[in-house]
Design a protein around this motif. Structure first.
Motif, PDB file in Angstrom:
ATOM      1  N   SER A 148      -4.746  -1.701  -7.600  1.00  6.65           N
ATOM      2  CA  SER A 148      -3.546  -2.394  -8.056  1.00  6.65           C
ATOM      3  C   SER A 148      -3.893  -3.512  -9.034  1.00  6.65           C
ATOM      4  CB  SER A 148      -2.794  -2.964  -6.856  1.00  6.65           C
ATOM      5  OG  SER A 148      -1.696  -3.713  -7.273  1.00  6.65           O
ATOM      6  N   ASN A 149      -4.914  -4.301  -8.708  1.00  5.87           N
ATOM      7  CA  ASN A 149      -5.329  -5.382  -9.604  1.00  5.87           C
ATOM      8  C   ASN A 149      -5.811  -4.846 -10.943  1.00  5.87           C
ATOM      9  OD1 ASN A 149      -4.712  -7.282  -7.691  1.00  5.87           O
ATOM     10  ND2 ASN A 149      -6.828  -7.587  -7.030  1.00  5.87           N
ATOM     11  N   GLY A 150      -6.547  -3.747 -10.923  1.00  2.33           N
ATOM     12  CA  GLY A 150      -7.034  -3.147 -12.160  1.00  2.33           C
ATOM     13  C   GLY A 150      -5.898  -2.647 -13.027  1.00  2.33           C
ATOM     14  N   ALA A 151      -4.926  -1.974 -12.412  1.00 10.59           N
ATOM     15  CA  ALA A 151      -3.773  -1.485 -13.162  1.00 10.59           C
ATOM     16  C   ALA A 151      -2.976  -2.652 -13.741  1.00 10.59           C
ATOM     17  CB  ALA A 151      -2.885  -0.629 -12.257  1.00 10.59           C
ATOM     18  N   LEU A 192       8.151  -9.884 -17.733  1.00  7.77           N
ATOM     19  CA  LEU A 192       7.302  -8.707 -17.872  1.00  7.77           C
ATOM     20  C   LEU A 192       6.684  -8.286 -16.540  1.00  7.77           C
ATOM     21  CD1 LEU A 192       5.540  -9.476 -21.260  1.00  7.77           C
ATOM     22  CD2 LEU A 192       7.292  -7.757 -20.811  1.00  7.77           C
ATOM     23  N   VAL A 193       6.308  -9.257 -15.713  1.00  6.86           N
ATOM     24  CA  VAL A 193       5.736  -8.931 -14.402  1.00  6.86           C
ATOM     25  C   VAL A 193       6.778  -8.243 -13.530  1.00  6.86           C
ATOM     26  CG1 VAL A 193       4.859  -9.917 -12.254  1.00  6.86           C
ATOM     27  CG2 VAL A 193       3.925 -10.667 -14.435  1.00  6.86           C
ATOM     28  N   ASP A 194       8.001  -8.746 -13.526  1.00  9.91           N
ATOM     29  CA  ASP A 194       9.056  -8.101 -12.737  1.00  9.91           C
ATOM     30  C   ASP A 194       9.297  -6.672 -13.202  1.00  9.91           C
ATOM     31  OD1 ASP A 194       9.452 -10.262 -11.097  1.00  9.91           O
ATOM     32  OD2 ASP A 194      11.166 -11.039 -12.250  1.00  9.91           O
ATOM     33  N   LYS A 195       9.337  -6.461 -14.510  1.00  8.68           N
ATOM     34  CA  LYS A 195       9.537  -5.113 -15.052  1.00  8.68           C
ATOM     35  C   LYS A 195       8.362  -4.206 -14.692  1.00  8.68           C
ATOM     36  CE  LYS A 195      10.581  -2.709 -19.309  1.00  8.68           C
ATOM     37  NZ  LYS A 195       9.588  -2.170 -20.168  1.00  8.68           N
ATOM     38  N   TRP A 196       7.135  -4.712 -14.843  1.00  9.37           N
ATOM     39  CA  TRP A 196       5.948  -3.913 -14.520  1.00  9.37           C
ATOM     40  C   TRP A 196       5.905  -3.569 -13.037  1.00  9.37           C
ATOM     41  CZ3 TRP A 196       1.822  -4.466 -11.229  1.00  9.37           C
ATOM     42  CH2 TRP A 196       0.797  -3.542 -11.389  1.00  9.37           C
ATOM     43  N   ARG A 197       6.190  -4.554 -12.183  1.00  4.68           N
ATOM     44  CA  ARG A 197       6.147  -4.326 -10.735  1.00  4.68           C
ATOM     45  C   ARG A 197       7.181  -3.282 -10.311  1.00  4.68           C
ATOM     46  NH1 ARG A 197       6.496  -9.600  -7.930  1.00  4.68           N
ATOM     47  NH2 ARG A 197       8.592  -9.490  -8.753  1.00  4.68           N
ATOM     48  N   HIS A 198       8.379  -3.353 -10.875  1.00  4.87           N
ATOM     49  CA  HIS A 198       9.402  -2.358 -10.554  1.00  4.87           C
ATOM     50  C   HIS A 198       8.939  -0.965 -10.990  1.00  4.87           C
ATOM     51  CE1 HIS A 198      13.265  -0.480  -9.974  1.00  4.87           C
ATOM     52  NE2 HIS A 198      13.212  -0.031 -11.214  1.00  4.87           N
ATOM     53  N   ASP A 199       8.416  -0.859 -12.197  1.00  2.09           N
ATOM     54  CA  ASP A 199       7.926   0.430 -12.693  1.00  2.09           C
ATOM     55  C   ASP A 199       6.770   0.946 -11.833  1.00  2.09           C
ATOM     56  OD1 ASP A 199       7.756   2.601 -14.642  1.00  2.09           O
ATOM     57  OD2 ASP A 199       5.854   1.659 -15.195  1.00  2.09           O
ATOM     58  N   GLN A 223       5.889   5.244 -11.080  1.00  2.00           N
ATOM     59  CA  GLN A 223       4.570   5.874 -11.161  1.00  2.00           C
ATOM     60  C   GLN A 223       4.268   6.652  -9.895  1.00  2.00           C
ATOM     61  OE1 GLN A 223       1.590   2.952 -12.035  1.00  2.00           O
ATOM     62  NE2 GLN A 223       2.323   2.635 -14.092  1.00  2.00           N
ATOM     63  N   PRO A 224       3.719   7.835 -10.024  1.00  2.00           N
ATOM     64  CA  PRO A 224       3.340   8.591  -8.824  1.00  2.00           C
ATOM     65  C   PRO A 224       2.136   7.939  -8.132  1.00  2.00           C
ATOM     66  CG  PRO A 224       2.605   9.748 -10.778  1.00  2.00           C
ATOM     67  CD  PRO A 224       3.415   8.560 -11.241  1.00  2.00           C
ATOM     68  N   HIS A 225       2.196   7.882  -6.823  1.00  2.00           N
ATOM     69  CA  HIS A 225       1.106   7.337  -6.037  1.00  2.00           C
ATOM     70  C   HIS A 225       0.530   8.439  -5.172  1.00  2.00           C
ATOM     71  CE1 HIS A 225       1.893   3.169  -7.125  1.00  2.00           C
ATOM     72  NE2 HIS A 225       3.161   3.475  -7.051  1.00  2.00           N
ATOM     73  N   GLN A 226      -0.678   8.251  -4.723  1.00  2.00           N
ATOM     74  CA  GLN A 226      -1.350   9.274  -3.930  1.00  2.00           C
ATOM     75  C   GLN A 226      -0.829   9.327  -2.499  1.00  2.00           C
ATOM     76  OE1 GLN A 226      -5.457   8.271  -4.349  1.00  2.00           O
ATOM     77  NE2 GLN A 226      -5.650   9.333  -6.282  1.00  2.00           N
ATOM     78  N   ALA A 227      -0.180   8.293  -2.030  1.00  2.00           N
ATOM     79  CA  ALA A 227       0.288   8.252  -0.641  1.00  2.00           C
ATOM     80  C   ALA A 227       1.432   9.220  -0.417  1.00  2.00           C
ATOM     81  CB  ALA A 227       0.711   6.841  -0.279  1.00  2.00           C
ATOM     82  N   ASN A 241       6.037   0.316  -8.730  1.00  2.00           N
ATOM     83  CA  ASN A 241       6.427   0.663  -7.359  1.00  2.00           C
ATOM     84  C   ASN A 241       7.423   1.807  -7.263  1.00  2.00           C
ATOM     85  OD1 ASN A 241       4.794  -1.227  -6.039  1.00  2.00           O
ATOM     86  ND2 ASN A 241       6.302  -2.838  -6.388  1.00  2.00           N
ATOM     87  N   THR A 242       8.143   2.107  -8.336  1.00  2.00           N
ATOM     88  CA  THR A 242       9.185   3.138  -8.242  1.00  2.00           C
ATOM     89  C   THR A 242       8.965   4.338  -9.150  1.00  2.00           C
ATOM     90  OG1 THR A 242      10.558   2.014  -9.882  1.00  2.00           O
ATOM     91  CG2 THR A 242      10.941   1.467  -7.558  1.00  2.00           C
TER      92      THR A 242
END
Length: 57
Positions: A18-21, A41-48, A53-57, A50-51
């Motif tokens: 997460s930190n690297g991304a 920008l952080v709010d926009k990035w965090r929303h994108d 981008q595909p995650h491995q989980a 978390n919602t």
């Protein structure tokens, strides 16, 4: 308190990913005008991240 040994990020791999991304996709990509601009920008990035981008989980 448990400390992660230097040079051994694997116990904390999800946070390191997460930190690297965050660093690559946001901090290295923009020049910020103000603290308000950073927050926007952080709010926009965090929303994108978390919602959208595909995650491995």
């Amino acid at each position: 308190m448990h400390w992660i040994p230097l040079g051994k990020p694997t116990p904390n791999a999800y946070i390191e990913r997460s930190n690297g991304a965050f660093r690559r996709e946001l901090l290295d990509a923009y020049l910020f005008r103000s603290l308000a601009h950073v927050r926007q920008l952080v709010d926009k990035w965090r929303h994108d991240y978390n919602t959208q981008q595909p995650h491995q989980a």
